[in-house]
Design an enzyme around this catalytic site. Structure first.
Site, PDB file in Angstrom:
ATOM      1  CG  HIS A  59      40.059  86.945  17.461  1.00 59.47           C
ATOM      2  ND1 HIS A  59      40.080  87.649  18.647  1.00 59.47           N
ATOM      3  CD2 HIS A  59      40.279  85.639  17.805  1.00 59.47           C
ATOM      4  CE1 HIS A  59      40.308  86.811  19.652  1.00 59.47           C
ATOM      5  NE2 HIS A  59      40.433  85.593  19.161  1.00 59.47           N
ATOM      6  CD  GLU A  76      11.036  78.639  28.487  1.00 54.97           C
ATOM      7  OE1 GLU A  76      11.009  79.783  28.958  1.00 54.97           O
ATOM      8  OE2 GLU A  76      10.340  77.707  28.917  1.00 54.97           O
ATOM      9  CD  GLN A 129      33.193  88.464  11.123  1.00 52.47           C
ATOM     10  OE1 GLN A 129      33.302  89.612  10.724  1.00 52.47           O
ATOM     11  NE2 GLN A 129      32.201  88.086  11.897  1.00 52.47           N
ATOM     12  N   GLY A 141      29.288  86.308  11.499  1.00 56.56           N
ATOM     13  CA  GLY A 141      29.177  86.970  10.197  1.00 56.56           C
ATOM     14  C   GLY A 141      27.749  86.986   9.663  1.00 56.56           C
ATOM     15  CB  SER A 190       6.472  83.765  37.088  1.00 54.93           C
ATOM     16  OG  SER A 190       7.409  82.761  37.390  1.00 54.93           O
ATOM     17  CG  ASP A 217      36.801  87.274  21.022  1.00 51.61           C
ATOM     18  OD1 ASP A 217      35.776  87.933  20.774  1.00 51.61           O
ATOM     19  OD2 ASP A 217      37.088  86.213  20.438  1.00 51.61           O
ATOM     20  CD  GLU A 226      10.226  73.873  30.549  1.00 51.19           C
ATOM     21  OE1 GLU A 226      10.672  74.966  30.937  1.00 51.19           O
ATOM     22  OE2 GLU A 226       9.023  73.683  30.278  1.00 51.19           O
ATOM     23  CE1 TYR A 267      32.681  87.000  -0.328  1.00 50.82           C
ATOM     24  CE2 TYR A 267      31.302  85.029  -0.370  1.00 50.82           C
ATOM     25  CZ  TYR A 267      31.454  86.398  -0.517  1.00 50.82           C
ATOM     26  OH  TYR A 267      30.371  87.186  -0.874  1.00 50.82           O
ATOM     27  N   GLY A 268      34.558  83.208   4.206  1.00 52.75           N
ATOM     28  CA  GLY A 268      33.784  82.377   5.126  1.00 52.75           C
ATOM     29  C   GLY A 268      32.800  83.249   5.878  1.00 52.75           C
TER      30      GLY A 268
HETATM   31  N1  LIG Z   1      32.724  83.268  13.039  1.00 52.49           N
HETATM   32  C1  LIG Z   1      32.536  84.578  13.040  1.00 52.49           C
HETATM   33  O1  LIG Z   1      31.621  85.101  12.444  1.00 52.49           O
HETATM   34  C2  LIG Z   1      33.539  85.477  13.745  1.00 52.49           C
HETATM   35  C3  LIG Z   1      33.113  86.482  14.627  1.00 52.49           C
HETATM   36  C4  LIG Z   1      34.059  87.396  15.127  1.00 52.49           C
HETATM   37  C5  LIG Z   1      35.399  87.258  14.738  1.00 52.49           C
HETATM   38  N2  LIG Z   1      35.769  86.237  13.915  1.00 52.49           N
HETATM   39  C6  LIG Z   1      37.163  86.171  13.459  1.00 52.49           C
HETATM   40  O2  LIG Z   1      37.139  86.325  12.041  1.00 52.49           O
HETATM   41  C7  LIG Z   1      38.217  85.613  11.450  1.00 52.49           C
HETATM   42  C8  LIG Z   1      37.662  84.680  10.411  1.00 52.49           C
HETATM   43  O3  LIG Z   1      36.840  83.714  11.070  1.00 52.49           O
HETATM   44  P1  LIG Z   1      35.652  83.025  10.263  1.00 52.49           P
HETATM   45  O4  LIG Z   1      34.805  82.312  11.266  1.00 52.49           O
HETATM   46  O5  LIG Z   1      35.024  84.026   9.346  1.00 52.49           O
HETATM   47  O6  LIG Z   1      36.476  81.981   9.410  1.00 52.49           O
HETATM   48  P2  LIG Z   1      35.868  80.836   8.516  1.00 52.49           P
HETATM   49  O7  LIG Z   1      34.460  81.098   8.147  1.00 52.49           O
HETATM   50  O8  LIG Z   1      36.143  79.507   9.141  1.00 52.49           O
HETATM   51  O9  LIG Z   1      36.814  80.979   7.217  1.00 52.49           O
HETATM   52  C9  LIG Z   1      36.603  80.192   6.157  1.00 52.49           C
HETATM   53  C10 LIG Z   1      37.388  80.728   4.976  1.00 52.49           C
HETATM   54  O10 LIG Z   1      38.775  80.424   5.148  1.00 52.49           O
HETATM   55  C11 LIG Z   1      39.187  79.671   4.016  1.00 52.49           C
HETATM   56  N3  LIG Z   1      40.240  78.752   4.398  1.00 52.49           N
HETATM   57  C12 LIG Z   1      40.240  77.884   5.442  1.00 52.49           C
HETATM   58  N4  LIG Z   1      41.396  77.195   5.461  1.00 52.49           N
HETATM   59  C13 LIG Z   1      42.133  77.635   4.403  1.00 52.49           C
HETATM   60  C14 LIG Z   1      43.404  77.319   3.899  1.00 52.49           C
HETATM   61  N5  LIG Z   1      44.184  76.406   4.472  1.00 52.49           N
HETATM   62  N6  LIG Z   1      43.845  77.981   2.783  1.00 52.49           N
HETATM   63  C15 LIG Z   1      43.074  78.916   2.201  1.00 52.49           C
HETATM   64  N7  LIG Z   1      41.847  79.261   2.627  1.00 52.49           N
HETATM   65  C16 LIG Z   1      41.390  78.628   3.721  1.00 52.49           C
HETATM   66  C17 LIG Z   1      37.940  78.956   3.562  1.00 52.49           C
HETATM   67  O11 LIG Z   1      38.068  78.507   2.250  1.00 52.49           O
HETATM   68  P3  LIG Z   1      37.075  77.344   1.677  1.00 52.49           P
HETATM   69  O12 LIG Z   1      35.731  77.960   1.585  1.00 52.49           O
HETATM   70  O13 LIG Z   1      37.679  76.996   0.386  1.00 52.49           O
HETATM   71  O14 LIG Z   1      37.091  76.226   2.683  1.00 52.49           O
HETATM   72  C18 LIG Z   1      36.931  80.085   3.706  1.00 52.49           C
HETATM   73  O15 LIG Z   1      37.054  81.015   2.658  1.00 52.49           O
HETATM   74  C19 LIG Z   1      38.925  84.911  12.600  1.00 52.49           C
HETATM   75  O16 LIG Z   1      39.999  85.717  13.008  1.00 52.49           O
HETATM   76  C20 LIG Z   1      37.860  84.856  13.706  1.00 52.49           C
HETATM   77  O17 LIG Z   1      38.402  84.794  15.004  1.00 52.49           O
HETATM   78  C21 LIG Z   1      34.880  85.354  13.413  1.00 52.49           C
END
Ligand SMILES: NC(=O)c1ccc[n+]([C@@H]2O[C@H](COP(=O)([O-])OP(=O)(O)OC[C@H]3O[C@@H](n4cnc5c(N)ncnc54)[C@H](OP(=O)(O)O)[C@@H]3O)[C@@H](O)[C@H]2O)c1
Length: 320
Positions: free
Chosen positions: A102, A224, A24, A128, A245, A184, A220, A21-22
């Site tokens: 991804h 921008e 994405q 996300g 411009s 990507d 700048e 629950y991060g």
């Molecule tokens: N960043 C983006 O929005 C984005 C955009 C396009 C694609 N993606 C892809 O989406 C996927 C997820 O990326 P994200 O950026 O969403 O990930 P993220 O926000 O870094 O994920 C965080 C989540 O992973 C959990 N987590 C991290 N380490 C863990 C572990 N060792 N054991 C259990 N849970 C763990 C965290 O738990 P806690 O909260 O407890 O720490 C949290 O729920 C990836 O494949 C990425 O390439 C991401």
């Protein structure tokens, strides 16, 4: 592809487990729920789990969420996915659809597919928080999807998933795990997270070292950049020339090619080769195994940098 023909019904007949629950995980879980899809959230005890509870989800163990779902999304940082996948693989059931945001871990074989399961990716062209914000305003972001096999009903289901999370409102491209992963990584490295921040910081430093104020340099060369990219996306590379411009257009014309010349392009080709040959993935694995030492050092450098200080002092943040 006619996006209006994509129906939410296929995904509404399924149960989805969002693991993690991060960035994405949160956006996809909330958008799915708002689209009328049955969602379960699997997370470890931590910040994400607490946030999910605040958002009204009943947070479960990975085993429980997987066990009661037809679709399982692994939404963790890519370098963490292999260890969680390995630990939870035994709970996966035949015919379950396993999804990623991804293609990295699947394409570079950091995970081992279960023969009886189906694998897909649905990727958002934006973070996300931006996806959730766009969805709440009635839209979404461009999206891409890929399947591990050609299967019409599987494809309809994945398109339906993409629509439910807000990735079929403008553009939804069919791709492959390989193409999505390589493009990507290339975009991140050469432009979004590599080339562009480096260009902004180097330009900022040049002005500051020449005695200009850091506030002026920031506005700048950094602030921008945001406004010009927005303008470029709104009007396109041709029409934008009527909205800047003539002095800016001419200066950019003769200087842009000095900043990004044939040597830069040759370097880009090398970067692409390193991605395609797996060299970058091997380097990244070594970095992860070192405890991400270079990432820790770079975060520390940025935290104390002048550009970070002026960013904080000026408080001219993004609008989403
Ligand atoms: N960043 C983006 O929005 C984005 C955009 C396009 C694609 N993606 C892809 O989406 C996927 C997820 O990326 P994200 O950026 O969403 O990930 P993220 O926000 O870094 O994920 C965080 C989540 O992973 C959990 N987590 C991290 N380490 C863990 C572990 N060792 N054991 C259990 N849970 C763990 C965290 O738990 P806690 O909260 O407890 O720490 C949290 O729920 C990836 O494949 C990425 O390439 C991401």
């Amino acid at each position: 592809m006619d996006l209006n023909s994509i129906s939410l019904e296929p995904i509404r007949t399924k149960r989805v487990a969002i693991l993690g629950y991060g960035n994405q995980g949160r956006a996809q879980a909330l958008n799915l729920r708002d689209s009328g899809v049955r969602v379960r959230v699997g997370a470890r005890n931590g910040v994400g789990a607490e946030l999910a509870k605040k958002d009204g989800f009943n947070v479960e163990s990975f085993e429980s969420a997987i066990g009661q779902s037809d679709i399982v999304m692994y939404l963790f940082p890519d370098q963490v996915i292999p260890q969680i996948y390995e630990a939870t693989q035994k709970f996966l059931k035949p015919l379950q659809a396993i999804g990623f945001a991804h293609g990295f871990c699947y394409h570079f074989k950091w995970i081992k597919p279960v023969a009886e399961c189906r694998y897909f990716l649905v990727g958002s062209k934006g973070a996300g928080a931006v996806l959730r914000d766009a969805f709440e305003r009635g839209g979404g972001l461009p999206g891409v999807y890929a399947l591990d096999r050609e299967d019409e009903s599987f494809e309809i289901l994945v398109q339906s998933y993409a629509k439910a999370v807000g990735l079929a409102s403008q553009v939804l491209l069919k791709t492959t795990f390989q193409e999505e992963t390589e493009c990507d990584l290339f975009g991140e490295q050469t432009v979004l997270c590599g080339g562009l921040p480096q260009l902004m910081e180097s330009a900022f430093e040049t002005l500051v070292e020449a005695g200009f104020s850091s506030e002026m340099a920031f506005l700048e060369c950094c602030y921008e950049a945001k406004t010009i990219v927005e303008l470029w996306m709104k009007y396109g590379p041709y029409e934008i020339t009527k909205r800047i411009s003539p002095t800016a257009f001419y200066g950019g014309l003769i200087t842009g090619q000095r900043m990004v010349d044939e040597k830069t392009k040759a370097e880009m080709k090398k970067v692409l080769h390193e991605i395609q040959s797996g060299q970058f993935a091997r380097k990244w694995k070594a970095e992860v195994e070192s405890g991400e030492a270079n990432l820790v050092a770079e975060r520390e450098r940025l935290k104390h940098s002048e550009i970070e200080k002026v960013y904080r002092d000026l408080s001219v943040t993004a609008t989403f």
